[in-house]
Write a protein that holds these residues in place. Structure first.
Motif, PDB file in Angstrom:
ATOM      1  N   PHE A  35       0.866  -1.192   0.000  1.00  0.00           N
ATOM      2  CA  PHE A  35       0.000   0.000   0.000  1.00  0.00           C
ATOM      3  C   PHE A  35       0.893   1.229   0.000  1.00  0.00           C
ATOM      4  N   GLU A  36       0.810   2.007  -1.059  1.00  0.00           N
ATOM      5  CA  GLU A  36       1.670   3.181  -1.222  1.00  0.00           C
ATOM      6  C   GLU A  36       0.792   4.416  -1.376  1.00  0.00           C
ATOM      7  N   LYS A  37       1.111   5.450  -0.607  1.00  0.00           N
ATOM      8  CA  LYS A  37       0.254   6.645  -0.631  1.00  0.00           C
ATOM      9  C   LYS A  37       0.349   7.430  -1.937  1.00  0.00           C
ATOM     10  N   GLY A  43       9.145   5.822  -3.686  1.00  0.00           N
ATOM     11  CA  GLY A  43       9.445   6.640  -2.499  1.00  0.00           C
ATOM     12  C   GLY A  43      10.457   7.727  -2.836  1.00  0.00           C
ATOM     13  N   GLU A  44      11.554   7.768  -2.068  1.00  0.00           N
ATOM     14  CA  GLU A  44      12.592   8.788  -2.302  1.00  0.00           C
ATOM     15  C   GLU A  44      13.393   8.482  -3.568  1.00  0.00           C
ATOM     16  N   CYS A  45      13.342   7.251  -4.030  1.00  0.00           N
ATOM     17  CA  CYS A  45      14.171   6.855  -5.177  1.00  0.00           C
ATOM     18  C   CYS A  45      13.375   7.038  -6.480  1.00  0.00           C
ATOM     19  N   ASP A  56      16.484  13.910 -11.759  1.00  0.00           N
ATOM     20  CA  ASP A  56      16.721  12.741 -10.908  1.00  0.00           C
ATOM     21  C   ASP A  56      16.712  13.159  -9.443  1.00  0.00           C
ATOM     22  N   ASN A  57      16.050  12.349  -8.613  1.00  0.00           N
ATOM     23  CA  ASN A  57      15.978  12.720  -7.200  1.00  0.00           C
ATOM     24  C   ASN A  57      16.936  11.933  -6.326  1.00  0.00           C
ATOM     25  N   CYS A  58      17.591  10.908  -6.850  1.00  0.00           N
ATOM     26  CA  CYS A  58      18.247  10.063  -5.860  1.00  0.00           C
ATOM     27  C   CYS A  58      19.691   9.689  -6.171  1.00  0.00           C
ATOM     28  N   ILE A  59      19.893   8.656  -6.953  1.00  0.00           N
ATOM     29  CA  ILE A  59      21.191   7.951  -6.943  1.00  0.00           C
ATOM     30  C   ILE A  59      22.393   8.805  -7.345  1.00  0.00           C
ATOM     31  N   HIS A  60      23.187   9.189  -6.351  1.00  0.00           N
ATOM     32  CA  HIS A  60      24.506   9.781  -6.603  1.00  0.00           C
ATOM     33  C   HIS A  60      25.536   8.660  -6.617  1.00  0.00           C
ATOM     34  N   TRP A  61      25.279   7.664  -5.792  1.00  0.00           N
ATOM     35  CA  TRP A  61      25.998   6.403  -5.915  1.00  0.00           C
ATOM     36  C   TRP A  61      25.141   5.294  -5.321  1.00  0.00           C
ATOM     37  N   SER A 249      -3.230   5.717   1.021  1.00  0.00           N
ATOM     38  CA  SER A 249      -2.562   6.078   2.272  1.00  0.00           C
ATOM     39  C   SER A 249      -3.122   5.265   3.438  1.00  0.00           C
ATOM     40  N   ILE A 250      -2.240   4.770   4.275  1.00  0.00           N
ATOM     41  CA  ILE A 250      -2.669   3.988   5.445  1.00  0.00           C
ATOM     42  C   ILE A 250      -2.751   4.910   6.652  1.00  0.00           C
ATOM     43  N   GLU A 251      -3.853   4.805   7.374  1.00  0.00           N
ATOM     44  CA  GLU A 251      -4.081   5.682   8.520  1.00  0.00           C
ATOM     45  C   GLU A 251      -3.640   5.048   9.825  1.00  0.00           C
ATOM     46  N   CYS A 430       6.766  12.059   0.874  1.00  0.00           N
ATOM     47  CA  CYS A 430       7.050  10.757   1.519  1.00  0.00           C
ATOM     48  C   CYS A 430       6.762  10.740   3.015  1.00  0.00           C
ATOM     49  N   ASN A 431       6.104  11.767   3.544  1.00  0.00           N
ATOM     50  CA  ASN A 431       5.907  11.874   5.002  1.00  0.00           C
ATOM     51  C   ASN A 431       7.254  11.845   5.721  1.00  0.00           C
ATOM     52  N   ALA A 432       8.263  12.440   5.119  1.00  0.00           N
ATOM     53  CA  ALA A 432       9.624  12.355   5.673  1.00  0.00           C
ATOM     54  C   ALA A 432       9.799  13.327   6.845  1.00  0.00           C
ATOM     55  N   GLY A 465      12.761  -0.487   6.277  1.00  0.00           N
ATOM     56  CA  GLY A 465      12.927   0.904   5.829  1.00  0.00           C
ATOM     57  C   GLY A 465      14.255   1.453   6.309  1.00  0.00           C
ATOM     58  N   GLN A 466      14.645   2.557   5.687  1.00  0.00           N
ATOM     59  CA  GLN A 466      15.982   3.084   5.963  1.00  0.00           C
ATOM     60  C   GLN A 466      16.173   3.555   7.398  1.00  0.00           C
ATOM     61  N   TRP A 467      15.065   3.848   8.125  1.00  0.00           N
ATOM     62  CA  TRP A 467      15.204   4.350   9.493  1.00  0.00           C
ATOM     63  C   TRP A 467      15.574   3.243  10.483  1.00  0.00           C
ATOM     64  N   GLY A 473      19.782   5.282   3.680  1.00  0.00           N
ATOM     65  CA  GLY A 473      20.256   5.159   2.300  1.00  0.00           C
ATOM     66  C   GLY A 473      19.697   3.901   1.649  1.00  0.00           C
ATOM     67  N   LEU A 474      19.972   3.776   0.354  1.00  0.00           N
ATOM     68  CA  LEU A 474      19.416   2.662  -0.427  1.00  0.00           C
ATOM     69  C   LEU A 474      19.844   1.287   0.079  1.00  0.00           C
ATOM     70  N   PRO A 475      21.130   1.102   0.459  1.00  0.00           N
ATOM     71  CA  PRO A 475      21.524  -0.236   0.924  1.00  0.00           C
ATOM     72  C   PRO A 475      20.745  -0.675   2.157  1.00  0.00           C
TER      73      PRO A 475
HETATM   74  C1  LIG Z   1      18.156  13.961  -3.134  1.00  0.00           C
HETATM   75  C2  LIG Z   1      18.418  12.576  -2.634  1.00  0.00           C
HETATM   76  C3  LIG Z   1      19.612  11.957  -2.913  1.00  0.00           C
HETATM   77  C4  LIG Z   1      19.865  10.675  -2.443  1.00  0.00           C
HETATM   78  N1  LIG Z   1      21.027  10.058  -2.817  1.00  0.00           N
HETATM   79  C5  LIG Z   1      21.255   8.796  -2.429  1.00  0.00           C
HETATM   80  C6  LIG Z   1      22.399   8.097  -2.911  1.00  0.00           C
HETATM   81  O1  LIG Z   1      23.157   8.595  -3.728  1.00  0.00           O
HETATM   82  N2  LIG Z   1      22.612   6.834  -2.432  1.00  0.00           N
HETATM   83  C7  LIG Z   1      21.791   6.247  -1.512  1.00  0.00           C
HETATM   84  O2  LIG Z   1      22.071   5.121  -1.099  1.00  0.00           O
HETATM   85  N3  LIG Z   1      20.683   6.879  -1.071  1.00  0.00           N
HETATM   86  C8  LIG Z   1      20.397   8.135  -1.513  1.00  0.00           C
HETATM   87  N4  LIG Z   1      19.252   8.763  -1.101  1.00  0.00           N
HETATM   88  C9  LIG Z   1      18.421   8.132  -0.064  1.00  0.00           C
HETATM   89  C10 LIG Z   1      17.469   7.079  -0.620  1.00  0.00           C
HETATM   90  O3  LIG Z   1      16.652   7.639  -1.598  1.00  0.00           O
HETATM   91  C11 LIG Z   1      16.620   6.551   0.528  1.00  0.00           C
HETATM   92  O4  LIG Z   1      17.479   6.075   1.544  1.00  0.00           O
HETATM   93  C12 LIG Z   1      15.713   5.382   0.146  1.00  0.00           C
HETATM   94  O5  LIG Z   1      15.082   5.622  -1.074  1.00  0.00           O
HETATM   95  C13 LIG Z   1      14.718   5.138   1.274  1.00  0.00           C
HETATM   96  O6  LIG Z   1      13.895   4.041   0.943  1.00  0.00           O
HETATM   97  P1  LIG Z   1      12.762   3.530   1.945  1.00  0.00           P
HETATM   98  O7  LIG Z   1      11.973   2.540   1.215  1.00  0.00           O
HETATM   99  O8  LIG Z   1      13.385   3.147   3.236  1.00  0.00           O
HETATM  100  O9  LIG Z   1      11.882   4.826   2.280  1.00  0.00           O
HETATM  101  P2  LIG Z   1      10.988   5.760   1.334  1.00  0.00           P
HETATM  102  O10 LIG Z   1      11.627   5.936   0.025  1.00  0.00           O
HETATM  103  O11 LIG Z   1      10.685   6.972   2.136  1.00  0.00           O
HETATM  104  O12 LIG Z   1       9.676   4.908   1.119  1.00  0.00           O
HETATM  105  C14 LIG Z   1       8.615   4.916   2.017  1.00  0.00           C
HETATM  106  C15 LIG Z   1       7.343   4.968   1.215  1.00  0.00           C
HETATM  107  O13 LIG Z   1       6.231   4.957   2.113  1.00  0.00           O
HETATM  108  C16 LIG Z   1       5.238   5.815   1.600  1.00  0.00           C
HETATM  109  N5  LIG Z   1       4.350   6.202   2.709  1.00  0.00           N
HETATM  110  C17 LIG Z   1       4.614   7.056   3.715  1.00  0.00           C
HETATM  111  N6  LIG Z   1       3.572   7.130   4.556  1.00  0.00           N
HETATM  112  C18 LIG Z   1       2.623   6.296   4.059  1.00  0.00           C
HETATM  113  C19 LIG Z   1       1.326   5.925   4.488  1.00  0.00           C
HETATM  114  N7  LIG Z   1       0.766   6.426   5.597  1.00  0.00           N
HETATM  115  N8  LIG Z   1       0.619   5.040   3.728  1.00  0.00           N
HETATM  116  C20 LIG Z   1       1.149   4.509   2.595  1.00  0.00           C
HETATM  117  N9  LIG Z   1       2.376   4.823   2.163  1.00  0.00           N
HETATM  118  C21 LIG Z   1       3.110   5.702   2.885  1.00  0.00           C
HETATM  119  C22 LIG Z   1       6.012   6.966   1.015  1.00  0.00           C
HETATM  120  O14 LIG Z   1       5.233   7.689   0.073  1.00  0.00           O
HETATM  121  C23 LIG Z   1       7.201   6.222   0.380  1.00  0.00           C
HETATM  122  O15 LIG Z   1       6.920   5.880  -0.952  1.00  0.00           O
HETATM  123  C24 LIG Z   1      18.934  10.016  -1.622  1.00  0.00           C
HETATM  124  C25 LIG Z   1      17.707  10.619  -1.374  1.00  0.00           C
HETATM  125  C26 LIG Z   1      17.434  11.883  -1.891  1.00  0.00           C
HETATM  126  C27 LIG Z   1      16.090  12.477  -1.701  1.00  0.00           C
END
Ligand SMILES: Cc1cc2nc3c(=O)[nH]c(=O)nc-3n(C[C@H](O)[C@H](O)[C@H](O)COP(=O)(O)OP(=O)(O)OC[C@H]3O[C@@H](n4cnc5c(N)ncnc54)[C@H](O)[C@@H]3O)c2cc1C
Length: 498
Positions: A35-37, A43-45, A56-61, A249-251, A430-432, A465-467, A473-475
């Protein structure tokens, strides 16, 4: 329709962690629904189009582009990478300039050493120590086979063997910030080089490991942009029979008798599950989707001590400029001090995206710049009315553009603004938490957050998730998705070799 006898895993969030969890769930015989909002996965990628250009919003590496690493195994299993993937032809991390001088951090460390010593002979000893520390940091390869709590003696012995010298680097560089580390260099250019890429509060070892990842050929940029990588993963998930609900969106996560029985959608509908894997930002997870009593102590501490647990966000602008412009892919320059929200910056970078045809159109390429934003900056952005917000953005675009032209006079009259976005964009999209697109910054004072993805008092909920592990980060996102499934398999006494 998926087999109704299968156990159902509900995944909240369709970013990298959610998609990875979904694919591993399906491969392990579960039914999986994401379920994706947002109306789009990733998400961030992700990335988006403006005036016909792709931003591009994400991958620098991308850590894990080297075959044979645990992460490469994950990236290929989830369809993000494949053996025939092409990568950007970039031979350096970045270039720093100051007062008419410049140095580049090449992937070739010998070349870098020569370049740095030529730029600052009086720093030779410190430069050699730096290069040696980066060389040793190549040993620090992300462990993605299984969650650490499942490691046995053999795993620790293997890690000890592979990372024999790295503890020396950690001992010296985990307790100082980049700002302090920069002081060891005499040259003003090298001081700037050290603090240019990552926020200066970062523990110095993070920078060494980042550069080592690049220099080791394990942090390349896949051709075709970040969004396309996420879409490949979404496609794989769907091909395997997964269901993704976009714009959903999940509440609330519904808890009854120590079990997550399911989720509640915005329209009040309840969807039941055997397991729930939230992958969203930890702040809305523990503040909204779950009662706050479930927030682990380490998160509560981090939210209460923002000074010790900073975050990273950015004020960013994308432009279209002539395709001929190329000052190295990423170049940092000195600028007249510029107040952006709360803080004032005197350094800025320009990244030219002409390395990939996806960012090039009609003889023009995209360039982007990002000014790091903090908790305090976020508070200022948040205080603006809509009108003030738009006005401040316009003013800053003009100021940043002036500074780009001051450094690159050839861009005079050639800067076409495509888009501008702020920490509030990440909060909205992304509710970040405070617009942070990584997890908490690893500082010398703060404790690195490393959770086991379980919540005390809820039996069948597995957080990913990344937190779950700073600095995110992506890894971390991808591995946490896989780990969540392994944790479920372990409770079922099934093989975790997935
Ligand atoms: C500008 C930028 C540059 C970056 N560069 C790099 C890089 O070079 N290398 C690297 O490793 N990382 C990089 N990152 C970080 C990387 O993008 C993130 O670490 C990664 O994408 C996080 O993934 P995630 O799935 O943990 O979280 P998210 O991508 O935040 O995914 C969580 C998802 O949950 C959804 N969501 C939130 N609340 C709800 C809800 N209530 N109901 C349903 N859905 C919901 C959000 O919309 C989102 O799609 C960068 C990020 C940015 C923005």
């Amino acid at each position: 329709m998926a087999n109704s006898k299968k156990e159902k895993i509900i995944i909240i969030g369709g970013g990298i962690a959610g998609l990875t969890a979904g694919i591993y769930a399906l491969n392990s015989g579960f039914e999986a629904e994401i379920f994706e909002k947002n109306a789009i996965a990733g998400g961030e990628c992700i990335g988006w189009n403006r005036k016909g250009f792709h931003i591009d919003n994400c991958i620098h590496w991308l850590t894990g582009t080297r075959k044979g690493t645990d992460l490469y195994d994950i990236w290929t299993k989830v369809g993000a990478l494949s053996d025939d993937m092409e990568y950007a032809d970039i031979d350096s991390f970045y270039t720093s300039t100051y007062n008419g001088t410049r140095v580049t951090l090449y992937n070739d460390l010998e070349k870098t050493e020569k370049e740095l010593i030529a730029a600052s002979p009086e720093d030779e000893e410190e430069i050699k120590k730096f290069i040696q520390a980066v060389e040793i940091s190549k040993q620090c390869v992300f462990p993605g086979k299984k969650p650490m709590e499942m490691w046995g003696v053999k795993d620790y012995i293997e890690m000890g063997k592979n990372m024999a010298d790295f503890p020396k680097v950690m001992k010296e560089f985990s307790k100082i910030s980049l700002e302090e580390y920069a002081k060891r260099f005499k040259s003003p250019l090298l001081k700037r080089m050290i603090t240019d890429y990552l926020p200066k509060e970062y523990a110095a070892y993070s920078f060494l490991v980042s550069y080592a990842t690049m220099a080791d050929g394990n942090g390349k940029i896949p051709m075709g942009a970040s969004l396309q990588m996420s879409l490949r993963m979404e496609e794989k998930f769907k091909e395997l029979g997964g269901i993704i609900h976009l714009g959903c969106s999940i509440e609330k996560i519904v808890i009854e008798k120590k079990r997550a029985t399911g989720i509640e959608l915005k329209n009040g509908e309840f969807v039941s599950a055997d397991y729930v894997i939230p992958t969203i930002d930890a702040y809305p997870l523990f503040k909204k989707l779950l009662p706050e009593k479930y927030m682990p102590g380490e998160f509560a501490k981090a939210y209460n001590e923002p000074g010790t647990y900073p975050i990273t966000s950015g004020f960013q602008i994308a432009y279209a400029v002539s395709e001929n412009f190329s000052e190295g892919e990423t170049i940092f320059v000195d600028i007249d001090p510029l107040k952006v929200a709360y803080g004032t910056c005197d350094r800025m970078y320009v990244k030219a995206y002409g390395y990939d045809p996806i960012f090039v159109k009609d003889g023009k390429q995209v360039i982007q710049t990002c000014i790091t934003q903090s908790h305090e900056d976020f508070a200022v952005w948040k205080s603006y009315t809509k009108e003030e917000y738009n006005k401040v953005k316009e003013e800053l675009i003009a100021e940043v553009s002036k500074r780009i032209v001051a450094n690159f006079p050839e861009l005079e009259g050639d800067l076409e603004v495509l888009d501008c976005w702020t920490p509030l964009t990440y909060e909205r999209f992304c509710n970040a938490y405070h617009g942070s697109y990584m997890s908490f910054i690893t500082t010398p004072e703060g404790k690195q957050i490393r959770t086991k993805g379980r919540i005390k008092g809820i039996d069948n909920l597995y957080v990913a998730g990344q937190w779950t592990s700073s600095p995110g980060g992506l890894p971390v996102a991808a591995a946490s998705g896989k780990f969540a499934i392994q944790r479920i398999l372990k409770t079922q006494k099934r093989s975790i070799d997935i």
